[in-house]
Scaffold this active site. Structure first.
Site, PDB file in Angstrom:
ATOM      1  N   LYS A  44       0.873  -1.192   0.000  1.00 60.02           N
ATOM      2  CA  LYS A  44       0.000   0.000   0.000  1.00 60.02           C
ATOM      3  C   LYS A  44       0.903   1.233   0.000  1.00 60.02           C
ATOM      4  O   LYS A  44       1.947   1.251   0.675  1.00 60.02           O
ATOM      5  CB  LYS A  44      -0.875  -0.004   1.267  1.00 60.02           C
ATOM      6  CG  LYS A  44      -1.615   1.305   1.538  1.00 60.02           C
ATOM      7  CD  LYS A  44      -2.706   1.597   0.531  1.00 60.02           C
ATOM      8  CE  LYS A  44      -3.365   2.961   0.796  1.00 60.02           C
ATOM      9  NZ  LYS A  44      -4.360   3.311  -0.250  1.00 60.02           N
ATOM     10  N   CYS A 128      -2.601   9.947  -6.196  1.00 57.65           N
ATOM     11  CA  CYS A 128      -3.608   9.680  -5.183  1.00 57.65           C
ATOM     12  C   CYS A 128      -4.671  10.780  -5.260  1.00 57.65           C
ATOM     13  O   CYS A 128      -4.365  11.955  -5.084  1.00 57.65           O
ATOM     14  CB  CYS A 128      -3.020   9.643  -3.776  1.00 57.65           C
ATOM     15  SG  CYS A 128      -4.321   9.332  -2.554  1.00 57.65           S
TER      16      CYS A 128
HETATM   17  C1  LIG Z   1      -2.575   6.329  -2.375  1.00 52.09           C
HETATM   18  C2  LIG Z   1      -3.821   6.758  -2.310  1.00 52.09           C
HETATM   19  C3  LIG Z   1      -4.879   6.272  -3.178  1.00 52.09           C
HETATM   20  C4  LIG Z   1      -6.135   6.018  -2.679  1.00 52.09           C
HETATM   21  C5  LIG Z   1      -6.509   6.264  -1.261  1.00 52.09           C
HETATM   22  O1  LIG Z   1      -5.779   5.818  -0.357  1.00 52.09           O
HETATM   23  O2  LIG Z   1      -7.560   6.938  -1.092  1.00 52.09           O
HETATM   24  N1  LIG Z   1      -7.145   5.596  -3.489  1.00 52.09           N
HETATM   25  C6  LIG Z   1      -6.925   5.395  -4.826  1.00 52.09           C
HETATM   26  O3  LIG Z   1      -7.855   4.983  -5.583  1.00 52.09           O
HETATM   27  N2  LIG Z   1      -5.700   5.620  -5.347  1.00 52.09           N
HETATM   28  C7  LIG Z   1      -4.655   6.048  -4.583  1.00 52.09           C
HETATM   29  O4  LIG Z   1      -3.541   6.236  -5.131  1.00 52.09           O
END
Ligand SMILES: C=Cc1c(C(=O)O)[nH]c(=O)[nH]c1=O
Length: 310
Positions: A44, A128
């Site tokens: 992540k 993000c």
């Molecule tokens: C790293 C945060 C991301 C997130 C998030 O943690 O909200 N959601 C996404 O769809 N893509 C992202 O790159």
């Protein structure tokens, strides 16, 4: 048939692995990927400090895909760095995703990764969409250049970037002009389509709490956009920058389409969230069957060979 592939010297036993985000935040989740048929383990996106992320509900699935506004919840950079030695137990590369809240945070994390022998590569997240008040770096070409300039003064591991989806053809040219100036190992196309809205007509309400219900869209909804981004960057980028496909992959056929458009490897997000780690062995089997039927011995036999109609 073989699904093996290599990205910047990093060899993947299977070209299929997890997208950063779903089910890759804790050591237990990362172990499950290590114990699966995924060709790599991708963490992540990490920020310097641990984050709780946005209030729940912050993830929702429809029959056609997902919406999320997680808000970058993660255990913090050191946790994913410490996990690297544990990842050694699995005969597959461990790739760290980082998504610093500032250029300086990204540079600090990259400096700390110098010489880490248990980390195969870095995926720098430029996309993000869910940190309130933070525009996506990937949509600001000057900021992207400025960040890559600083990153490549310090990076020693293979590094790629996770890109947002682009929709306007001049934007592909503008971003490719930036990316081609740096010795990137790969680009991952695409992250979720930012700030979509899913509603429940029964309750007449949005389905996630953060950002008045706005969130990143994944799954079937985004496959045509994902394929277009893979194809476009495959044609625009230096050939030593591999394209990793991500978006709408839930079957061997979807993975086959990404590779046909030019992907060297394929990441699975929403479907992994839905199905769990069996998706890697199932999609690999389905892809192998398609390759067998078509007489392709390996990925390179058809990679990038999408036909046009002229
Ligand atoms: C790293 C945060 C991301 C997130 C998030 O943690 O909200 N959601 C996404 O769809 N893509 C992202 O790159």
């Amino acid at each position: 048939v073989s699904l093996a592939t290599s990205i910047a010297g990093v060899s993947l036993s299977s070209c299929l692995y997890n997208a950063s985000g779903p089910l890759c935040t804790t050591a237990e989740e990362l172990d499950a990927i290590g114990n699966s048929e995924a060709g790599a383990i991708l963490s992540k996106s990490a920020t310097l400090e641990k984050r709780a992320g946005n209030p729940e509900p912050r993830y929702f699935e429809t029959p056609w895909g997902s919406i999320n506004s997680m808000g970058l919840p993660n255990e913090g950079f050191q946790y994913y760095l410490d996990y690297a030695s544990r990842a050694e137990a699995f005969a597959k590369p461990y790739i760290m995703s980082i998504s610093g809240l500032s250029h300086q945070d990204n540079v600090d994390m990259i400096k700390a990764l110098a010489g880490q022998k248990h980390i195969a590569a870095i995926e720098l997240n430029l996309s993000c969409p869910n940190v309130p008040g933070k525009p996506q770096t990937g949509y600001d070409f000057e900021q992207s250049r400025a960040l890559l300039q600083r990153v490549f003064e310090h990076v020693s591991l293979p590094l790629g970037v996770k890109l947002p989806p682009y929709f306007d053809l001049p934007h592909f040219d503008m971003m490719a002009a930036v990316l081609n100036d740096y010795p990137l190992a790969f680009v991952t196309c695409v992250n979720s389509i930012g700030n979509g809205l899913v509603i429940d007509p029964e309750s007449e309400s949005v389905v996630i709490k953060p950002k008045s219900g706005f969130g990143g869209i994944g799954g079937d909804f985004i496959k045509p956009t994902a394929l277009a981004n893979v194809r476009k960057f495959y044609t625009l980028l230096n050939k030593d920058i591999a394209i990793i496909g991500c978006g709408g992959v839930k079957s061997g056929l979807d993975a086959f389409e990404h590779i046909l458009c030019g992907a060297s490897a394929v990441q699975i997000g929403t479907q992994f969230m839905r199905e769990g780690t069996t998706c890697f062995s199932r999609i690999a089997r389905e892809l192998g069957e398609i390759m067998q039927q078509k007489g392709y011995a390996d990925i390179t036999s058809f990679q990038g060979k999408l036909r046009s109609l002229d």
